[in-house]
Design an enzyme around this catalytic site. Structure first.
Site, PDB file in Angstrom:
ATOM      1  N   SER A 213       0.856  -1.232   0.065  1.00  0.00           N
ATOM      2  CA  SER A 213      -0.038   0.042  -0.057  1.00  0.00           C
ATOM      3  C   SER A 213       0.691   1.102  -0.167  1.00  0.00           C
ATOM      4  O   SER A 213       1.730   1.445  -1.024  1.00  0.00           O
ATOM      5  CB  SER A 213      -0.912  -0.034   0.998  1.00  0.00           C
ATOM      6  N   ASP A 411      -8.237  -4.400  -6.742  1.00  0.00           N
ATOM      7  CA  ASP A 411      -8.269  -3.343  -6.049  1.00  0.00           C
ATOM      8  C   ASP A 411      -8.457  -2.074  -6.639  1.00  0.00           C
ATOM      9  O   ASP A 411      -8.311  -1.661  -7.532  1.00  0.00           O
ATOM     10  CB  ASP A 411      -6.641  -3.237  -5.498  1.00  0.00           C
ATOM     11  N   HIS A 462      -6.624  -5.420  -2.408  1.00  0.00           N
ATOM     12  CA  HIS A 462      -5.631  -4.573  -1.878  1.00  0.00           C
ATOM     13  C   HIS A 462      -5.062  -5.412  -0.701  1.00  0.00           C
ATOM     14  O   HIS A 462      -5.698  -6.034  -0.125  1.00  0.00           O
ATOM     15  CB  HIS A 462      -6.158  -3.171  -1.269  1.00  0.00           C
TER      16      HIS A 462
END
Length: 485
Positions: A213, A411, A462
């Site tokens: 991330s 994502d 994600h």
């Protein structure tokens, strides 16, 4: 009588000379160590082995160490910080030895994104040896269970709470330091060097820097610092082999624009022309279509927002947490809401990490962190590295360094099309073009490899290991072992 006095005098003189010699020797060793590492010797780092964890039945079947590494990391010229030259930041970490051959296996420093999300996120929900039983939580102390697909089966992994004011990390002299990308990168780089100096038995292990991330913006900067140290012989002991990043933020503008309606908005989801009526209409429609999806995995479950919901049924009369922050805020606990993955993780991990028994087992210094927060978004943070793409480009020109970039094509937070766009901008030669990669003869995703040593892979959402742990473990194990996906 005189003979007796002479005897006492001789013993006192011997004791004085012994203490003086010990002091000189200690001072010499400290100075020598500081000179050899290139870093201040004022570190007050500490470490402790953890054999039991509240919520886990029996002794831990893996080696867990926790501790602190003292770093500076603060930009002296930053107007946001009052810097007095001292090493006043204490970064907390969790270290899990490889379950295979820790003396030989790679060592990975893994940084959680956010920024300022605790590394417990990775340890408990992604790649660590234990998982937290969120779905089965009915009250009391949350339960822990073994993770069959822990990446520590084949690698030593350090999970730091970084930067300062993340998780159990804190500042000894200043509250709520203004930290940003640049300062965070410096403190993380310093953490890596000092941790390795504190654990010299791992200096010869293959070294990798990793994260997911928002850490995708920080990791390549830290890698560049380490490469500079190797090339200038500042820290020639570094056995750096490469880096890996999952669902990585590289350029937030690029990521956001990857969501837009291409035709009327001309590829600009942000910083668009306010006079463009057609773009405004498209954005409104787009927002209506995506406002209730799970942004971390667009096909999974329901979207939940505790700030818009009434508290759920209390399960005891002691204390509760804000689901979005994990901060103790009232006298009642609330049950997780089935299907609300991210918020439930905040809720239950907050119950666990704020328990006095847990903090004692983890050897957290009392009084340093008032309330543990999974993601500390309330503290100011400066987003002062607009793009990390140039760092990727610089690293790719250094022969011998490997990279794994993986991303979930479900994502919405970091769309895979934006990641693929900046990878294309590196102009790397392709050695193995698009192909599916398989696990147990089943499709797991797509992959492509480049001459620079970069491997790109897709699959999941994600924080991909959270959604597809088995596949992501297979991906990591193959890559870290230099095998094709």
């Amino acid at each position: 009588m005189m003979r007796y006095l002479y005897h006492i005098y001789f013993n006192l003189l011997s004791l004085f000379l012994f203490l003086l010699t010990s002091w000189v020797q200690s001072d010499f060793e400290t100075s020598t160590n500081a000179a050899s590492t290139g870093l201040s010797s004022s570190s007050s780092s500490s470490s402790s082995k953890v054999e039991y964890l509240p919520g886990f039945s029996g002794p831990l079947p893996f080696h867990l160490e926790t501790g602190y590494i003292s770093v500076n990391g603060t930009d002296v010229n930053s107007p946001s910080n009052k810097y007095d030259g001292s090493t006043d930041i204490e970064l907390f970490y969790y270290f899990v030895k490889s379950e295979r051959k820790p003396e030989e296996d790679p060592i990975v420093f893994w940084f959680t994104g956010g920024p300022r999300c605790s590394s417990l996120s990775a340890l408990l929900f992604e790649i660590g040896p234990i998982n937290m039983d969120i779905d089965g939580y009915v009250g009391g102390l949350p339960k822990l269970m073994l993770n069959r697909y822990s990446w520590t089966k084949v690698a030593n992994i350090i999970f730091p709470d970084a930067p300062v004011d993340t998780g159990f990390s804190y500042s000894k002299s200043s509250l709520n330091l203004h930290v940003g990308d640049k300062e965070s990168s410096k403190s993380i780089y310093e953490f890596v060097i000092k941790w390795l100096n504190e654990h010299p038995e791992f200096k010869s292990n293959p070294l990798y820097i990793g994260g997911d991330s928002y850490a995708g913006k920080i990791v390549p900067v830290v890698v560049q610092y380490l490469i500079n140290d190797i090339e200038t012989q500042k820290n020639p002991f570094l056995h750096l082999k490469g880096y890996l990043i999952g669902n990585p933020v590289a350029n937030r503008k690029l990521d956001h624009n990857a969501r837009s309606m291409k035709e009327n908005c001309k590829g600009k989801y942000i910083n668009f022309d306010l006079d463009n009526v057609n773009c405004l209409k498209d954005r409104q429609k787009f927002h209506e279509c995506t406002s209730n999806i799970n942004q971390e995995h667009i096909t999974e479950g329901k979207y939940c927002n505790y700030l818009k919901q009434k508290p759920k049924q209390p399960i005891d009369n002691r204390r509760s947490l804000s689901a979005d922050a994990g901060v103790i805020s009232s006298l009642e606990r609330i049950l997780p809401d089935p299907g609300c993955r991210y918020h439930n993780q905040n809720l239950v991990s907050g119950y666990w990490a704020n328990d006095d028994r847990v903090q004692e087992a983890l050897h957290v210094k009392k009084g340093t962190v008032k309330n543990w927060v999974r993601c500390n978004y309330d503290v100011p943070y400066e987003y002062d590295i607009l793009s990390s793409v140039e760092y990727h480009r610089n690293i790719s020109t250094n022969a011998g360094y490997r990279a794994l970039i993986y991303i979930g094509d479900h994502d919405y937070i970091v769309p895979h099309v934006s990641t693929e766009a900046w990878i294309r901008s590196l102009n790397l030669s392709i050695t193995d073009d698009w192909r599916p990669w398989l696990l147990d003869d089943q499709f797991a995703g797509y992959t492509r490899t480049y001459a620079s040593g970069l491997t790109y892979a897709t699959g999941a959402g994600h924080t991909a290991p959270e959604f597809r742990p088995k596949e992501c473990y297979a991906m990591f194990e193959r890559w870290i072992s230099h095998a094709p996906l």
